[in-house]
Design an enzyme around this catalytic site. Structure first.
Site, short mmCIF file in Angstrom:
data_model
loop_
_atom_site.label_atom_id
_atom_site.label_comp_id
_atom_site.label_asym_id
_atom_site.label_seq_id
_atom_site.Cartn_x
_atom_site.Cartn_y
_atom_site.Cartn_z
N ARG A 120 0.81 -1.24 0.00
CA ARG A 120 0.00 0.00 0.00
C ARG A 120 0.84 1.28 0.00
O ARG A 120 0.36 2.34 0.37
CB ARG A 120 -0.98 0.02 1.18
CG ARG A 120 -1.94 -1.14 1.14
CD ARG A 120 -3.19 -0.87 1.93
NE ARG A 120 -4.09 -2.00 1.81
CZ ARG A 120 -4.08 -3.05 2.63
NH1 ARG A 120 -3.23 -3.10 3.63
NH2 ARG A 120 -4.91 -4.03 2.44
N GLU A 184 9.25 17.24 -25.27
CA GLU A 184 8.60 17.68 -24.03
C GLU A 184 9.16 19.04 -23.59
O GLU A 184 8.45 19.84 -22.97
CB GLU A 184 8.78 16.64 -22.92
CG GLU A 184 8.24 15.24 -23.24
CD GLU A 184 6.72 15.08 -23.09
OE1 GLU A 184 6.01 16.10 -23.04
OE2 GLU A 184 6.25 13.93 -23.01
N LYS A 226 7.16 22.70 -14.87
CA LYS A 226 6.35 21.55 -14.44
C LYS A 226 6.01 21.65 -12.96
O LYS A 226 4.89 21.36 -12.54
CB LYS A 226 7.07 20.23 -14.75
CG LYS A 226 6.20 19.04 -14.32
CD LYS A 226 6.30 17.83 -15.19
CE LYS A 226 5.24 16.80 -14.77
NZ LYS A 226 5.36 15.54 -15.44
N ASN A 247 -0.40 18.02 -21.26
CA ASN A 247 -0.67 16.96 -22.24
C ASN A 247 -0.85 17.49 -23.65
O ASN A 247 -1.48 16.82 -24.49
CB ASN A 247 -1.91 16.18 -21.83
CG ASN A 247 -1.57 15.11 -20.81
OD1 ASN A 247 -0.53 14.47 -20.94
ND2 ASN A 247 -2.40 14.95 -19.82
N HIS A 250 -0.60 15.11 -26.58
CA HIS A 250 -0.55 13.74 -26.06
C HIS A 250 -1.77 12.92 -26.46
O HIS A 250 -1.66 11.70 -26.61
CB HIS A 250 -0.40 13.75 -24.54
CG HIS A 250 0.99 14.10 -24.07
ND1 HIS A 250 1.63 15.27 -24.42
CD2 HIS A 250 1.88 13.42 -23.29
CE1 HIS A 250 2.83 15.30 -23.87
NE2 HIS A 250 3.01 14.20 -23.18
N HIS A 254 -0.70 9.72 -28.00
CA HIS A 254 -0.96 8.39 -27.42
C HIS A 254 -1.64 7.48 -28.45
O HIS A 254 -1.40 6.27 -28.47
CB HIS A 254 -1.82 8.53 -26.16
CG HIS A 254 -1.06 9.04 -24.97
ND1 HIS A 254 -1.66 9.51 -23.83
CD2 HIS A 254 0.28 9.17 -24.75
CE1 HIS A 254 -0.74 9.88 -22.96
NE2 HIS A 254 0.45 9.69 -23.50
#
Ligand code: NAD
Ligand code: GLY
Length: 363
Positions: A120, A184, A226, A247, A250, A254
């Site tokens: 966890r 990027e 960022k 994004n 993206h 993608h």
């Protein structure tokens, strides 16, 4: 060395950027390591850097176990994740074990997701060794794996406690991977930092020649951008704008990565071509001038990145884009440019315009 901080209250952490950090950065942060750490790397990066990191950690009294995974985007899967869990269990790693990702974005995303989920959640450190990972994927806590139907579809937000970006590691990076990272970098200029975009236009040749000072500045400026975006919208829940702006390109990109088969187009290459689709759509909406489109195209071209996507077929693009995580109640939200240096999220683009933008940007 430059130290930036990502401000997330009790989960704030430093991003160290500089030369020689693989060896020299650990003394100050030994308290983050506990007695034992598990370094996750791959068969390309481990022969270059694993021993050095293990030796540096031993010097500050931290023991290590290491797992070397196969290399490639096609291994960013549940099966590889199971390999990490198997190793952690076999080595009797407990909740005090820190997982250290040593590699590019694939290793960072995989090891980070293992850290988020093993028992966890265990402490996590990023040691990014590609330009893409140093400017983007190691910062901000997005972790995860791909699904055959979609990129990064399974994952978790799990912030690292430290990011160590040793710029010397870029000396061994293949040219194609350096270019992929620049996609990027250019993104930050396009979405929110016009002065940085102008700096990139003036310094792209230096970056391509691996000028150390230019690369360091590009990494710092990217991470600073960022860090600001993530601090303001860590979990990407802002209704408009926010972290989703990272994004740009993206959703289209993608689709290219998934449609072409993971690893055939590098992530940065797909982002470059996808960004040109977003730029073209922004032009069709009347937000960008032809000259703006040309500036974006020229910058990607100078970074030796593709400015057109593969001919997957427009229906295939749209089908794959329909799985995007920015889809809300069946509506596609795209990141587009109101002007250079100012991105927005936009859910009202007509299908016909999206189709036309894809068609205009397929080789
Ligand atoms: P990658 O991890 O596949 O690394 C690229 C290649 O370079 C690999 O072959 C790797 O072994 C090799 N390599 C790494 N460091 C090297 C070095 N110093 N010298 C020589 N070779 C080296 O790819 P990437 O571009 O770093 O990352 C892409 C991945 O990152 C994608 O899966 C993408 O989805 C993900 N990503 C995640 C985020 C995020 O926020 N979590 C952001 C952007 C991208
Ligand atoms: N790379 C996009 C993000 O971190 O949100």
């Amino acid at each position: 060395m430059q130290t930036l901080t990502i401000n997330l209250q009790e989960r704030s952490y430093p991003i160290l950027i500089g030369s020689g950090l693989l060896d020299s950065s650990w003394q100050t942060y030994a308290h983050l390591l506990g007695k034992r750490s598990c370094i996750v790397s791959n068969e390309t990066v481990a022969p270059l850097y694993l021993e050095r990191v293990q030796a540096a950690l031993a010097k500050v009294g931290a023991g290590t176990t290491a797992l070397v995974l196969p290399d490639g985007e096609s291994f960013k899967t549940g099966a590889t994740l199971d390999q990490i869990y198997d190793h952690l269990l076999a080595e009797r790693c407990d909740r005090t074990t820190t997982i250290i990702a040593l590699g590019g974005g694939v290793i960072g995303d995989l090891a980070g997701f293992a850290a988020a989920t093993y028992q966890r959640g265990v402490p996590f450190i990023q040691v990014p060794t590609t330009l893409l990972a140093q400017v983007d994927s190691s910062v901000g806590g997005k972790t995860g794996i791909n699904h055959p139907r979609g990129k990064n579809m399974i994952g978790a937000f799990w912030q690292p406690r430290l990011v160590v970006a040793d710029t010397d590691t870029l000396n061994t990076l293949p040219d194609r991977e350096l270019s992929a990272g620049l996609a990027e970098v250019i993104k930050y200029g396009l979405i929110r930092d016009l002065p940085f975009l102008e700096w990139l236009e003036m310094n792209m040749d230096k970056l391509m020649a691996r000028d150390a000072a230019a690369l360091s500045w590009a990494i710092e400026r990217s991470c600073a951008n960022k860090a600001e975006v993530v601090a303001a919208d860590e979990l990407e829940t802002a209704r408009e704008g926010g972290r989703a702006l990272l994004n740009l390109g993206h959703t289209f990109g993608h689709a290219i990565e998934t449609g072409m088969g993971y690893g055939n187009w590098l992530h940065g290459e797909a982002v470059a071509a996808g960004t040109m689709m977003a730029v073209e759509l922004s032009r069709r909406l009347g937000w960008l001038a032809d000259a703006d489109v040309e500036r974006a195209r020229r910058l990607f071209h100078r970074a030796r990145l593709p400015v057109a996507g593969p001919r997957l077929g427009t229906d295939t693009y749209l089908d794959l884009m329909g799985h995007d995580k920015k889809v809300i109640a069946g509506r596609l939200r795209l990141v587009l440019l109101k002007r250079l240096g100012a991105a927005v999220t936009y859910a009202d683009a007509a299908q016909g315009e999206i189709r036309a933008a894809i068609d205009a940007c397929c080789a």
